[in-house]
Design a protein around this motif. Sequence first.
Motif, PDB file in Angstrom:
ATOM      1  N   GLU A 159      29.322  23.114  78.711  1.00  0.00           N
ATOM      2  CA  GLU A 159      29.045  23.592  80.066  1.00  0.00           C
ATOM      3  C   GLU A 159      30.083  24.602  80.518  1.00  0.00           C
ATOM      4  N   GLN A 160      31.353  24.374  80.209  1.00  0.00           N
ATOM      5  CA  GLN A 160      32.403  25.327  80.562  1.00  0.00           C
ATOM      6  C   GLN A 160      32.202  26.643  79.831  1.00  0.00           C
ATOM      7  N   SER A 161      31.866  26.580  78.549  1.00  0.00           N
ATOM      8  CA  SER A 161      31.656  27.800  77.758  1.00  0.00           C
ATOM      9  C   SER A 161      30.498  28.613  78.312  1.00  0.00           C
ATOM     10  N   GLU A 162      29.416  27.945  78.680  1.00  0.00           N
ATOM     11  CA  GLU A 162      28.254  28.654  79.226  1.00  0.00           C
ATOM     12  C   GLU A 162      28.596  29.297  80.566  1.00  0.00           C
ATOM     13  N   ALA A 163      29.343  28.580  81.403  1.00  0.00           N
ATOM     14  CA  ALA A 163      29.727  29.152  82.698  1.00  0.00           C
ATOM     15  C   ALA A 163      30.598  30.382  82.510  1.00  0.00           C
ATOM     16  N   LEU A 164      31.566  30.320  81.595  1.00  0.00           N
ATOM     17  CA  LEU A 164      32.439  31.468  81.353  1.00  0.00           C
ATOM     18  C   LEU A 164      31.659  32.644  80.789  1.00  0.00           C
ATOM     19  N   ALA A 165      30.702  32.379  79.926  1.00  0.00           N
ATOM     20  CA  ALA A 165      29.904  33.463  79.354  1.00  0.00           C
ATOM     21  C   ALA A 165      29.099  34.173  80.436  1.00  0.00           C
ATOM     22  N   ARG A 166      28.544  33.417  81.371  1.00  0.00           N
ATOM     23  CA  ARG A 166      27.769  34.031  82.446  1.00  0.00           C
ATOM     24  C   ARG A 166      28.664  34.810  83.403  1.00  0.00           C
ATOM     25  N   ILE A 167      29.867  34.292  83.649  1.00  0.00           N
ATOM     26  CA  ILE A 167      30.806  35.027  84.509  1.00  0.00           C
ATOM     27  C   ILE A 167      31.191  36.344  83.852  1.00  0.00           C
ATOM     28  N   GLU A 168      31.473  36.297  82.551  1.00  0.00           N
ATOM     29  CA  GLU A 168      31.896  37.500  81.837  1.00  0.00           C
ATOM     30  C   GLU A 168      30.775  38.527  81.766  1.00  0.00           C
ATOM     31  N   ARG A 190      40.668  30.154  82.283  1.00  0.00           N
ATOM     32  CA  ARG A 190      40.118  30.993  81.212  1.00  0.00           C
ATOM     33  C   ARG A 190      39.590  32.320  81.752  1.00  0.00           C
ATOM     34  N   ALA A 191      38.941  32.276  82.913  1.00  0.00           N
ATOM     35  CA  ALA A 191      38.429  33.525  83.497  1.00  0.00           C
ATOM     36  C   ALA A 191      39.569  34.472  83.836  1.00  0.00           C
ATOM     37  N   ASN A 310      34.614  45.625  94.165  1.00  0.00           N
ATOM     38  CA  ASN A 310      33.897  45.463  92.894  1.00  0.00           C
ATOM     39  C   ASN A 310      34.586  44.426  92.008  1.00  0.00           C
ATOM     40  N   ALA A 311      35.029  43.345  92.633  1.00  0.00           N
ATOM     41  CA  ALA A 311      35.687  42.255  91.911  1.00  0.00           C
ATOM     42  C   ALA A 311      34.753  41.056  91.850  1.00  0.00           C
ATOM     43  N   ARG A 312      34.832  40.312  90.774  1.00  0.00           N
ATOM     44  CA  ARG A 312      34.056  39.082  90.681  1.00  0.00           C
ATOM     45  C   ARG A 312      34.649  38.045  91.637  1.00  0.00           C
ATOM     46  N   VAL A 313      33.793  37.249  92.243  1.00  0.00           N
ATOM     47  CA  VAL A 313      34.215  36.178  93.139  1.00  0.00           C
ATOM     48  C   VAL A 313      33.653  34.867  92.600  1.00  0.00           C
ATOM     49  N   LEU A 314      34.509  33.890  92.411  1.00  0.00           N
ATOM     50  CA  LEU A 314      34.115  32.603  91.853  1.00  0.00           C
ATOM     51  C   LEU A 314      34.389  31.524  92.897  1.00  0.00           C
ATOM     52  N   SER A 336      12.946  35.497  96.851  1.00  0.00           N
ATOM     53  CA  SER A 336      13.665  36.208  95.795  1.00  0.00           C
ATOM     54  C   SER A 336      14.967  35.524  95.405  1.00  0.00           C
ATOM     55  N   GLY A 337      15.317  34.435  96.094  1.00  0.00           N
ATOM     56  CA  GLY A 337      16.538  33.715  95.759  1.00  0.00           C
ATOM     57  C   GLY A 337      17.736  34.209  96.544  1.00  0.00           C
ATOM     58  N   GLY A 338      18.874  33.589  96.298  1.00  0.00           N
ATOM     59  CA  GLY A 338      20.084  33.923  97.027  1.00  0.00           C
ATOM     60  C   GLY A 338      20.881  35.036  96.378  1.00  0.00           C
ATOM     61  N   ARG A 339      21.980  35.418  97.032  1.00  0.00           N
ATOM     62  CA  ARG A 339      22.819  36.524  96.557  1.00  0.00           C
ATOM     63  C   ARG A 339      23.841  36.062  95.517  1.00  0.00           C
ATOM     64  N   TYR A 340      24.084  34.737  95.416  1.00  0.00           N
ATOM     65  CA  TYR A 340      25.064  34.228  94.473  1.00  0.00           C
ATOM     66  C   TYR A 340      24.364  33.709  93.220  1.00  0.00           C
ATOM     67  N   GLN A 341      25.115  33.662  92.129  1.00  0.00           N
ATOM     68  CA  GLN A 341      24.613  33.057  90.900  1.00  0.00           C
ATOM     69  C   GLN A 341      25.195  31.655  90.783  1.00  0.00           C
ATOM     70  N   ARG A 342      24.321  30.666  90.598  1.00  0.00           N
ATOM     71  CA  ARG A 342      24.764  29.273  90.530  1.00  0.00           C
ATOM     72  C   ARG A 342      25.031  28.877  89.086  1.00  0.00           C
ATOM     73  N   LEU A 343      26.231  28.328  88.850  1.00  0.00           N
ATOM     74  CA  LEU A 343      26.633  27.845  87.539  1.00  0.00           C
ATOM     75  C   LEU A 343      26.852  26.343  87.644  1.00  0.00           C
ATOM     76  N   ALA A 344      26.087  25.551  86.898  1.00  0.00           N
ATOM     77  CA  ALA A 344      26.155  24.094  87.029  1.00  0.00           C
ATOM     78  C   ALA A 344      26.985  23.486  85.911  1.00  0.00           C
ATOM     79  N   MET A 345      27.878  22.565  86.299  1.00  0.00           N
ATOM     80  CA  MET A 345      28.648  21.774  85.334  1.00  0.00           C
ATOM     81  C   MET A 345      28.603  20.308  85.796  1.00  0.00           C
ATOM     82  N   PRO A 346      27.513  19.599  85.507  1.00  0.00           N
ATOM     83  CA  PRO A 346      27.338  18.249  86.047  1.00  0.00           C
ATOM     84  C   PRO A 346      28.126  17.154  85.337  1.00  0.00           C
ATOM     85  N   SER A 347      28.678  17.436  84.144  1.00  0.00           N
ATOM     86  CA  SER A 347      29.311  16.379  83.352  1.00  0.00           C
ATOM     87  C   SER A 347      30.818  16.430  83.469  1.00  0.00           C
TER      88      SER A 347
END
Length: 718
Positions: A159-168, A190-191, A310-314, A336-347
Motif C-alpha cells: 500500500e505504501q509503494s502504490e501510494a508513493l508511485a501515484r504521488i510521483e 520517502r516522498a 506548482n508543488a505537490r501537496v500531501l 466529475s469527482g473532487g479536486r484531490y486524489q485519494r490514496l488509501a492505506m487501510p492496513s
Amino acid sequence: MSWRIDVAVHTPAHAALGDLLSYASDRALAPGTLVRVPLGRREVLGVVWRSALDEGEVHAAPPAPDASAMTLKPVGIALDGLAPLGEAWRDLVMFTARYYQRSLGEIALAALPPQLRDLTNVQLSRRLKRQAPPAQAPADHTPQAMQAPQALPVALTQEQSEALARIEAGSGTFLLFGSTGSGKTEVYLRAVATLLERQPDAQALVMVPEINLTPQLETRFKARFDARFGNGSVVSLHSGMTHPQRLASWLAAHSGAARIVLGTRMAVFASMPGLQLIVVDEEHDPSYKQQEGARYSARDLAVWRGQRENARVLLGSATPSLESWHQSRPAAGTDSGGRYQRLAMPSRVGAGALPTVRTVDMNLQPGKTVISGVLLDAIGQRVARGEQSMVFLNRRGYAPVLACGDCGWKSECPHCSAYRVFHKIDRTLRCHHCGFAERVPRACPACGNLDIAPVGRGTERLEEHLGELFADVKRPDGTPVRIARIDADSTRAQGALESQLAAVHAGEVDVLVGTQMIAKGHDFRRITLVAAINPDGALFSSDFRAPERLFSLLMQSAGRAGRDAAYLAAQGTTAEMWLQTHHGQHPLFAALRRHDYTSFAEPELEDRRAAGMPPFAFQALLRADARTQEAAQAFLTAASAAADVLEGADRVTRYPAVPLAIQRVANVERAQMLLESPSRAALQRLLAAWQPLLHALRREPEGKGVIRWLIDVDPHSI
C-alpha cells in the motif's frame, strides 16, 4: 531622483489605514525588500510591495506641483543583506489578507520572525555569516527512549509503494487516507527523499498540528536526512522556539540552506524559494485553524500555496476532515469527482490489527461510577503483564466546578460567564478563559459553609482516583503501579513534555492519563489498551462539527493502542479501545467499533448537504466585543442592515445576532452573527464591500461601546 515606495506595514484591519503606505527613497528597491520606515513616533519593519498604481513596479515620484502636495516620509534603512521575499510568497500573503479579510501588512509582518524586526544591517550580516545553529537540541541530546532507529529506510508495504508511485506520477493535491499505524510518516519520508535526491535545490515543508508532535517527527527526519544532506538540512518553525532559534530557522529556509522545514500552522508562511512538496499531517486537526488575530486555515493555505507554486501537496489523516473527504471523492455518474486524489492505506504495518473497540453501558453501572469494574479489571491485567494503558479525558484540572451544597454557590469567574476550575495540586480556582486565579476559600464565600466540594472530574482528579484504585496492584517486578498525567498543566515547565513522553516510551509508566495532547500522533509502542472515560458530551452539541471532531478524536485515540504487532505477539495479547458511554447504540459509536470512517462520513455529508452546511455552503462570522451585550448585538444588527444595500446581498443569508456560548470573557461581552451562502464568490464579494461600512459604523451611535470587531471566514466553531 526620488522614488516612491509602497510598503506593507503592520496595520490591523480595524485601523482602516489601508494596505500600503507610501514613502520616499533615494534609490529603487525591489519588491520584497525588507525596510525600516517611520510610522507615527516609531520606526517599524515593512515589506516593499507592488503599488496598485504602477502595476507592481517601483517608480520615481514626480516632483510636487505645489507646496500643498503631500510630502512623503523617507525610508529609514533597507536590509540589503537579505534577498527580497519572492513573488510567490507575496502572492500567498496577499491572498491570505484578501480571503480572510485582514490587512496586508498584518499578515506579512506576522509571517516574519519577531527578531527580524529589530536587527540592523550589521547585525543581520553577522547572523548570515554565522553557522545557523539547530533549532532544537541535537539528536544525540534527545532522550534515548525517544530516538527511533530510523536512519535506514524500512521495507515498504504494498500500500505504501502504490501510494508513493501515484504521488510521483501525479501532481496537485493528494489525500493520504491511512489508518492509524499504516505508515503514513514513512510515506512522507520517502516522498521527501525522492524529491530532494532528484532536485538539488528543492525544498519540502512538513506541517504538524501541535508543537508537542514536533520532537519525535524531527528525530525521525534528522536520523534519515542529516547524514545525506548535512546537519542544517532539517529545521523547525513553531511558536515554542526562542526568537533566535526562529530567526536562524527562517534564514536557513529563506536562503535555501534548509532543505526541509518542520513546523506548526505558522510554518505555512515560511519563505522557501525552492518549495516543491508540502505535507500536512493530521490534516483534519482543528489546530490548523488560527483562533487569534488573522483567523486563517493553514491547511487550506497549504493547498492554495501548492497550486500557486506548482508543488505537490500531501494531506494525511486516518480521519480526514469532511471537506477534504468530499474534495477527494471519486467520479460517479454526472459527478466529475473532487479536486484531490485519494490514496488509501487501510492496513497497519507489520500485519498488526486495529484495536477491538468495546463499549461499557454506564446506564447499567452504579450511580457516580467513574471507571467501571470491567475496565478496571482490563487495565489491571495489562499492568500485571507489564503492558501500558492510556486513559483519555478531555478536561484538565481536578474538577470543573467547586460548589456549596447548602446555598448553591459555585466557583464562577467574576470576569467571565464561566466557572473557575479547581486545581488541587496548587489549591487554586483558575479560569481557563481569562486566567484569573485565586486560592481555594476555606469556606463558602456566600454562606460560610465549610463543606464545599468538587463537582465533576478532570485529569488531575482522575489520576488521583486511579492511584487509589490501583494502590494494592503490583507490577510484574513487585513494584507499585506507576501513573502519570500529561496535559497543559503538567507540561507547563520547559522540557516537561519531552521528559514525560520519554518516560512513556521507556516503559516507565504503566497508566497514562491525559487530554487530547496524548490522543493523536504519538507512536507509543507498548500501549495495548486505550480508554475514553466520558465521550458523550459532543454527541448532542449545537455545533454541527462536534460529531466530526469527536469521531476523529476517539479514532485517533484508539490508534495509540497496539501499534507494534511484534510486541503484541510477544505478549500474547490484543489491543483494545474501551468507551464508557450512556449512548452505546449511537451510530457514531457503531462506526467506531468497525473502524469504518466511510460509514460515518457519508451519512454526515448527506445530512450537511440536506441542511446546506459546509462543504456544500460557505460561512463567515462577524463578531463584536463590547462593554455590554446590548452594544455588541446593536452593532451587529446595524451592520446587517447596512449590508442590505450591497450588490449580491440577497445571495448571502445573514442570521440574527446572538451571544457566544461563553458570552463574557475578561469583562468583555461577545456576540456574533453568522453569514452563509452557497457561493464562495458571493460571500467574499459581500465581505470585501462590507468592510468600509463596518469601519464607518464604528463612528456612528450604533458603534458606541464596541471595543473591536472581526470577521472569521470558514469558522471551525460556531
